[in-house]
Design a protein around this motif. Structure first.
Motif, PDB file in Angstrom:
ATOM      1  N   ALA A 133      22.020  13.371   4.580  1.00 28.53           N
ATOM      2  CA  ALA A 133      21.527  11.735   4.638  1.00 28.53           C
ATOM      3  C   ALA A 133      22.064  11.001   2.689  1.00 28.53           C
ATOM      4  CB  ALA A 133      20.566  11.410   4.845  1.00 28.53           C
ATOM      5  N   ASP A 134      22.626  10.372   2.731  1.00 23.78           N
ATOM      6  CA  ASP A 134      23.154   9.827   2.476  1.00 23.78           C
ATOM      7  C   ASP A 134      22.206   8.888   1.123  1.00 23.78           C
ATOM      8  OD1 ASP A 134      25.495  10.277   1.706  1.00 23.78           O
ATOM      9  OD2 ASP A 134      26.536   9.077   2.656  1.00 23.78           O
ATOM     10  N   GLY A 135      21.248   7.917   1.980  1.00 22.50           N
ATOM     11  CA  GLY A 135      19.547   7.721   1.486  1.00 22.50           C
ATOM     12  C   GLY A 135      18.780   7.710   2.638  1.00 22.50           C
ATOM     13  N   VAL A 136      17.829   7.527   2.578  1.00 21.08           N
ATOM     14  CA  VAL A 136      16.398   7.460   3.549  1.00 21.08           C
ATOM     15  C   VAL A 136      15.560   6.707   3.528  1.00 21.08           C
ATOM     16  CG1 VAL A 136      14.117   8.640   4.711  1.00 21.08           C
ATOM     17  CG2 VAL A 136      16.349   9.689   3.467  1.00 21.08           C
ATOM     18  N   PHE A 137      14.663   5.848   3.863  1.00 21.83           N
ATOM     19  CA  PHE A 137      13.989   4.455   3.705  1.00 21.83           C
ATOM     20  C   PHE A 137      13.134   4.649   5.342  1.00 21.83           C
ATOM     21  CE2 PHE A 137      16.826   0.998   6.423  1.00 21.83           C
ATOM     22  CZ  PHE A 137      15.616   0.905   6.632  1.00 21.83           C
ATOM     23  N   VAL A 138      12.216   4.457   4.727  1.00 20.98           N
ATOM     24  CA  VAL A 138       9.883   4.348   5.308  1.00 20.98           C
ATOM     25  C   VAL A 138      10.558   2.654   6.020  1.00 20.98           C
ATOM     26  CG1 VAL A 138       8.049   5.267   6.013  1.00 20.98           C
ATOM     27  CG2 VAL A 138      10.062   6.603   4.486  1.00 20.98           C
ATOM     28  N   ALA A 139       9.677   2.661   6.927  1.00 18.13           N
ATOM     29  CA  ALA A 139       9.495   1.198   7.228  1.00 18.13           C
ATOM     30  C   ALA A 139       8.003   1.471   7.661  1.00 18.13           C
ATOM     31  CB  ALA A 139      10.639   0.273   7.471  1.00 18.13           C
ATOM     32  N   GLY A 140       7.471   0.923   7.350  1.00 20.66           N
ATOM     33  CA  GLY A 140       5.431   0.505   7.819  1.00 20.66           C
ATOM     34  C   GLY A 140       4.693  -0.492   8.143  1.00 20.66           C
ATOM     35  N   CYS A 141       3.692  -0.282   8.725  1.00 21.45           N
ATOM     36  CA  CYS A 141       2.983  -1.784   8.598  1.00 21.45           C
ATOM     37  C   CYS A 141       2.764  -2.311   7.446  1.00 21.45           C
ATOM     38  CB  CYS A 141       2.338  -1.414   8.520  1.00 21.45           C
ATOM     39  SG  CYS A 141       1.641  -0.363  10.770  1.00 21.45           S
ATOM     40  N   LEU A 142       2.587  -4.005   7.023  1.00 17.66           N
ATOM     41  CA  LEU A 142       1.927  -4.762   6.212  1.00 17.66           C
ATOM     42  C   LEU A 142       1.054  -4.030   5.364  1.00 17.66           C
ATOM     43  CD1 LEU A 142       2.292  -8.671   6.915  1.00 17.66           C
ATOM     44  CD2 LEU A 142       3.926  -6.868   5.864  1.00 17.66           C
ATOM     45  N   GLU A 143       1.149  -3.181   4.332  1.00 11.82           N
ATOM     46  CA  GLU A 143      -0.136  -3.409   3.081  1.00 11.82           C
ATOM     47  C   GLU A 143      -2.012  -3.485   3.849  1.00 11.82           C
ATOM     48  OE1 GLU A 143      -0.524  -1.053  -0.180  1.00 11.82           O
ATOM     49  OE2 GLU A 143       1.787  -0.713   0.032  1.00 11.82           O
ATOM     50  N   GLY A 144      -2.472  -2.855   3.927  1.00  5.64           N
ATOM     51  CA  GLY A 144      -4.330  -2.933   4.569  1.00  5.64           C
ATOM     52  C   GLY A 144      -3.682  -3.841   6.288  1.00  5.64           C
ATOM     53  N   GLU A 145      -2.452  -3.522   6.463  1.00  6.97           N
ATOM     54  CA  GLU A 145      -2.808  -4.103   8.298  1.00  6.97           C
ATOM     55  C   GLU A 145      -2.304  -2.357   8.693  1.00  6.97           C
ATOM     56  OE1 GLU A 145      -1.178  -7.706   9.544  1.00  6.97           O
ATOM     57  OE2 GLU A 145      -1.440  -8.150   7.635  1.00  6.97           O
ATOM     58  N   CYS A 146      -2.884  -1.601   8.251  1.00 11.18           N
ATOM     59  CA  CYS A 146      -1.843  -0.070   9.197  1.00 11.18           C
ATOM     60  C   CYS A 146      -3.338  -0.148  10.255  1.00 11.18           C
ATOM     61  CB  CYS A 146      -2.136   1.118   7.869  1.00 11.18           C
ATOM     62  SG  CYS A 146      -2.070   3.036   9.083  1.00 11.18           S
ATOM     63  N   HIS A 147      -2.307   0.194  11.469  1.00  9.15           N
ATOM     64  CA  HIS A 147      -2.905   0.727  12.721  1.00  9.15           C
ATOM     65  C   HIS A 147      -3.556   2.105  12.372  1.00  9.15           C
ATOM     66  CE1 HIS A 147      -1.176  -2.728  15.088  1.00  9.15           C
ATOM     67  NE2 HIS A 147      -0.086  -1.610  14.112  1.00  9.15           N
ATOM     68  N   TYR A 148      -3.511   2.575  11.466  1.00 12.39           N
ATOM     69  CA  TYR A 148      -4.490   3.913  11.311  1.00 12.39           C
ATOM     70  C   TYR A 148      -4.825   4.306   9.948  1.00 12.39           C
ATOM     71  CZ  TYR A 148      -1.456   5.574  15.555  1.00 12.39           C
ATOM     72  OH  TYR A 148      -0.996   5.459  16.677  1.00 12.39           O
ATOM     73  N   VAL A 149      -5.509   2.951   9.140  1.00 13.57           N
ATOM     74  CA  VAL A 149      -6.286   2.436   7.823  1.00 13.57           C
ATOM     75  C   VAL A 149      -5.123   2.798   7.353  1.00 13.57           C
ATOM     76  CG1 VAL A 149      -8.452   2.851   7.354  1.00 13.57           C
ATOM     77  CG2 VAL A 149      -8.299   2.856   9.375  1.00 13.57           C
ATOM     78  N   HIS A 150      -4.838   4.282   6.766  1.00  7.67           N
ATOM     79  CA  HIS A 150      -4.772   4.230   5.715  1.00  7.67           C
ATOM     80  C   HIS A 150      -3.103   5.087   5.517  1.00  7.67           C
ATOM     81  CE1 HIS A 150      -8.200   3.299   3.274  1.00  7.67           C
ATOM     82  NE2 HIS A 150      -8.613   4.497   4.055  1.00  7.67           N
ATOM     83  N   GLY A 151      -1.984   4.970   6.796  1.00  7.32           N
ATOM     84  CA  GLY A 151      -1.177   5.728   6.962  1.00  7.32           C
ATOM     85  C   GLY A 151      -0.259   5.412   6.176  1.00  7.32           C
TER      86      GLY A 151
END
Length: 117
Positions: free
Chosen positions: A33-51
């Motif tokens: 891979a030349d680059g990697v990004f992680v896209a997650g829930c909005l801060e404070g709105e994680c379905h798994y609380v702190h993921g």
């Protein structure tokens, strides 16, 4: 409306970004891979609380490692958005793709290609 993003972006779905470990990020580079990004829930709105908080810390650690080994910290990133932000998702994909194009191929990938030739 179909959202357009670069076709060479590979999506790996996980139940929560908290499941993305540091090793997953680094192995992606090892595998070319030349680059990697992680896209997650909005801060404070994680379905798994702190993921997404855990994921952000792991991405930060990956940035430190990549910088120390000469790959560059700009090749990995964390973004937060909601499932309803499809237009923003496509925009992030295009922006990140442009960033990686400017950085050029990963030195790891170049070394693998040179070794294979």
């Amino acid at each position: 409306m179909r959202l357009q993003y670069p076709t060479h972006i590979h999506i790996v779905k996980v139940p929560c970004t908290g499941r993305v470990d540091l090793i997953h990020l680094l192995v992606a580079f090892e595998q070319g891979a030349d680059g990697v990004f992680v896209a997650g829930c909005l801060e404070g709105e994680c379905h798994y609380v702190h993921g997404n908080i855990f994921a952000r810390k792991r991405v930060g650690r990956a940035k430190e490692i990549l910088e120390k080994i000469g790959i560059g910290r700009d090749r990995v990133e964390m973004y937060n958005l909601s499932a309803g932000q499809g237009t923003r998702w496509a925009e992030i994909c295009r922006e990140f793709d442009e960033r990686i194009k400017k950085l050029g191929p990963s030195p790891i990938r170049l070394a693998h290609e040179k070794k294979a030739a």
